[in-house]
Design an enzyme around this catalytic site. Structure first.
Site, short mmCIF file in Angstrom:
data_model
loop_
_atom_site.label_atom_id
_atom_site.label_comp_id
_atom_site.label_asym_id
_atom_site.label_seq_id
_atom_site.Cartn_x
_atom_site.Cartn_y
_atom_site.Cartn_z
N ARG A 92 37.54 32.39 33.80
CA ARG A 92 36.09 32.64 33.88
C ARG A 92 35.72 34.12 34.03
NH1 ARG A 92 33.94 28.40 38.11
NH2 ARG A 92 35.57 29.49 39.21
N LYS B 168 51.97 20.50 37.46
CA LYS B 168 51.78 19.64 38.61
C LYS B 168 50.76 20.28 39.54
CE LYS B 168 54.90 20.00 42.10
NZ LYS B 168 54.76 21.17 42.97
N HIS C 48 59.18 22.23 36.90
CA HIS C 48 60.01 23.41 36.62
C HIS C 48 61.45 23.25 37.09
CE1 HIS C 48 59.15 24.76 40.78
NE2 HIS C 48 60.16 25.57 40.65
N GLU D 30 63.20 25.43 51.98
CA GLU D 30 62.72 26.80 51.78
C GLU D 30 62.62 27.48 53.13
OE1 GLU D 30 59.52 27.13 48.55
OE2 GLU D 30 59.21 25.16 49.45
N ASP E 43 54.37 17.38 46.92
CA ASP E 43 54.68 18.67 46.31
C ASP E 43 56.13 18.75 45.82
OD1 ASP E 43 53.93 21.39 45.76
OD2 ASP E 43 55.03 22.04 47.53
N HIS F 169 60.00 17.13 42.01
CA HIS F 169 61.29 17.76 41.72
C HIS F 169 62.49 16.91 42.17
CE1 HIS F 169 58.63 20.97 40.96
NE2 HIS F 169 58.54 21.45 42.18
N LYS G 138 59.53 23.19 54.33
CA LYS G 138 59.24 24.62 54.34
C LYS G 138 59.61 25.18 55.71
CE LYS G 138 55.69 24.76 50.80
NZ LYS G 138 56.44 25.45 49.74
N LYS H 241 66.86 28.95 52.35
CA LYS H 241 66.45 28.40 51.05
C LYS H 241 67.68 27.83 50.37
CE LYS H 241 64.23 28.80 46.78
NZ LYS H 241 63.12 27.93 46.54
C1 BG6 Z 1 56.64 24.27 43.63
C2 BG6 Z 1 55.96 23.88 44.91
O1 BG6 Z 1 56.55 23.25 42.69
O2 BG6 Z 1 58.01 24.55 43.92
C3 BG6 Z 1 56.09 24.97 45.96
O3 BG6 Z 1 54.59 23.62 44.64
C4 BG6 Z 1 57.54 25.34 46.15
O4 BG6 Z 1 55.51 24.57 47.19
C5 BG6 Z 1 58.21 25.63 44.82
O5 BG6 Z 1 57.57 26.50 46.97
C6 BG6 Z 1 59.69 25.81 44.99
O6 BG6 Z 1 60.23 26.19 43.77
P1 BG6 Z 1 61.61 26.95 43.69
O7 BG6 Z 1 61.88 27.09 42.23
O8 BG6 Z 1 61.41 28.28 44.37
O9 BG6 Z 1 62.61 26.13 44.41
#
Ligand code: BG6
Length: 507
Positions: free
Chosen positions: A48, A163, A193, A231, A252, A257, A357, A362
């Protein structure tokens, strides 16, 4: 599906957002550097805010420097010369004649042959009105021309949908119907992803290009499987989104995933590597996952919220004190679930999924725990410490596969210790894996849906988690600060495995 990336115009709706800057443009730039895109391509960002092309490009540059694999000024200038911006509200009809005109100009200038990849990278509540306008303005022609360029091959238009894909079974079904009114299923690319991550794709090779693992890959030899995605970071400024009806760990991460990864671990060998065959096997596994009954939920699912804590010498706030988060929020930042797949292969084998989280570190990994040996030949003391074999598939970081087994400690006597056989991606191939978004964008341009989700997979994923979401909504808890920042999650998650005589792989 073709192997060569065809010419195309990539239209990103929601171009002023984070995803475009941090992921999509750096990924497209990486593809450009790797000469993986057709010479005839262009990118049009749509959002926008009024912004001239130059300013849009300048904004993208600082992120490309940070997130692209290898940034080079000269190559960036060549690339960004094909990136444009168009200000309009994609949910309103007024802007579409102008948008279509701009697309037609770019299609002619860059000889993109009217192929268009539309990317919905905006807030999810804008999907439906945008799809409606795309339809009303006849931008989807399924093989016919939407502007007046002559072409030899019929043009294609595809749509990538980010998503969250709905926030429950009903809303996901609705979105599927909205998309289905406008696009054929073959043109809809529902992105996850994690499926673009190199190590996730390697699961197919690991399982189906080797003869030694598959005979063991079943209930006779496998005790249980753990899929973990933790994470160290918290919600990092995304509190507003995360605390919304689309947020929380279960929606999420777990419903998306982790279930996708689990499907690749558990699926039967597909009859071919065709996208439809692979997606069919994933769907079959998801549809075989037993849905928990409401009264089973406390035994098979755990939620938690991070409390405050000290990580690396920094004092960090509790989830409920994060900006954009309600002080009495019920949104979980940790979710774990125990699942069973009702098939011959997997009967009785639990799959434990968890994501959180602000946890100790991680890591995304799949751990396959094998059963113990049927009989222990060694001294009683040695037998007590024998560990069952494990295959640890590290998705990230330290991408690789580790096989843990027992070995004799050198020296007199029969002392036994855990040893590791280690395949390290980086060392073995001496290359950094491509970014997941680069892989997935290239697949969409090529028309390969293997790593994208079918509508039925989305439906099954919601079916699996919906009883847990409903139960949690009906049973709010007063204090969800149930795990300290920097820990391995709530004690209730440890207790869930302990009840089964197992423990999480916290390494
Ligand atoms: C996203 C989530 O799809 O994946 C996030 O919405 C998350 O909350 C992220 O942090 C994690 O992705 P990756 O590739 O860093 O493991």
């Amino acid at each position: 599906m073709t192997n060569q990336p065809s010419p195309c115009l990539i239209v990103i709706f929601g171009a002023s957002g984070d995803l475009t800057k941090r992921k999509l443009i750096p990924a497209l730039y990486d593809l450009y550097v790797g000469k993986q895109l057709s010479e005839n391509f262009a990118v049009l960002g749509v959002s926008r805010s009024e912004l001239p092309d130059d300013q849009f490009r300048a904004r993208l540059e600082e992120f490309a420097k940070q997130f692209a694999h290898k940034f080079d000024e000269q190559t960036w200038r060549e690339f960004v010369g094909r990136v444009y911006y168009h200000a309009t509200d994609s949910t309103k009809a007024e802007g579409y004649p102008g948008l279509k005109k701009r697309m037609a100009e770019l299609a002619t200038k860059h000889k993109t042959s009217e192929n268009a990849l539309l990317y919905l990278a905006m807030a999810p509540h804008l999907y439906e009105p945008t799809i409606d306008q795309i339809s009303a303005h006849q931008m989807i022609t399924e093989g016919k021309s939407w502007c007046s360029i002559n072409h030899d091959n019929p043009p294609w238009q595809r749509i990538i949908v980010e998503k969250p894909f709905g926030n429950d079974l009903t809303s996901a079904g609705h979105l599927n119907r909205v998309l289905g009114r406008v696009f054929e299923e073959e043109s809809i690319y529902r992105i996850d992803h994690y499926m673009g991550k190199e190590t996730v794709q390697n699961l197919l090779v690991f399982r189906f290009a080797n003869a030694i693992f598959e005979p063991l890959w079943n209930r006779n030899y496998i005790d249980h499987v753990q899929v973990t995605a933790t994470e160290a970071v918290g919600v990092e400024g995304r509190g507003g989104y995360y605390d919304s009806p689309s947020g929380g760990s279960m929606r999420d991460m777990v419903s998306t995933h982790l279930l996708q990864v689990m499907a690749l671990v558990a699926m039967e060998p597909p009859v071919s590597m065709r996208d439809s065959d692979i997606r069919m096997e994933k769907f079959k596994i998801l549809s075989a996952v037993r849905q928990p009954m409401p009264d089973e939920v406390p035994d098979v699912a755990v939620r938690g919220q991070y409390g405050s804590g000290d990580m690396n010498g920094k004092q960090l706030p509790a989830y409920r004190d994060e900006p954009g988060v309600a002080p009495d929020s019920q949104t979980e930042t940790y979710a774990a679930m125990k699942l069973f797949v009702d098939t011959w292969r997997w009967q009785g084998v639990p799959f434990y999924l968890r994501s959180g989280k602000r946890m100790a570190k991680k890591t995304t990994e799949i751990v396959v725990y094998f059963k113990s040996t049927p009989h222990c030949l060694f001294r009683e003391e040695a037998c007590k410490i024998l560990n069952p074999n494990q295959i640890v598939i590290n998705v990230q970081p330290d991408e690789g596969i580790r096989l843990r087994f027992e070995g004799k400690v050198p020296g007199p006597g029969m002392n036994i210790k855990d040893v590791v056989m280690d395949f390290d991606y980086g060392k073995q191939f001496n290359a950094k894996p491509p970014e997941a978004y680069a892989t997935l964008l290239l697949d969409a341009i090529r028309g390969d849906q293997t790593l994208y989700k079918h509508r039925e997979e989305i439906g099954e994923a919601w079916r699996i988690v919906q009883p847990v979401l409903d139960y949690w909504q009906e049973h709010p808890v007063d204090d969800q600060s149930s795990y300290a920042s920097g820990s391995w999650g709530p004690p209730a998650a440890d207790a869930m495995l302990k009840r089964d005589g197992r423990h999480w792989h916290n390494a």
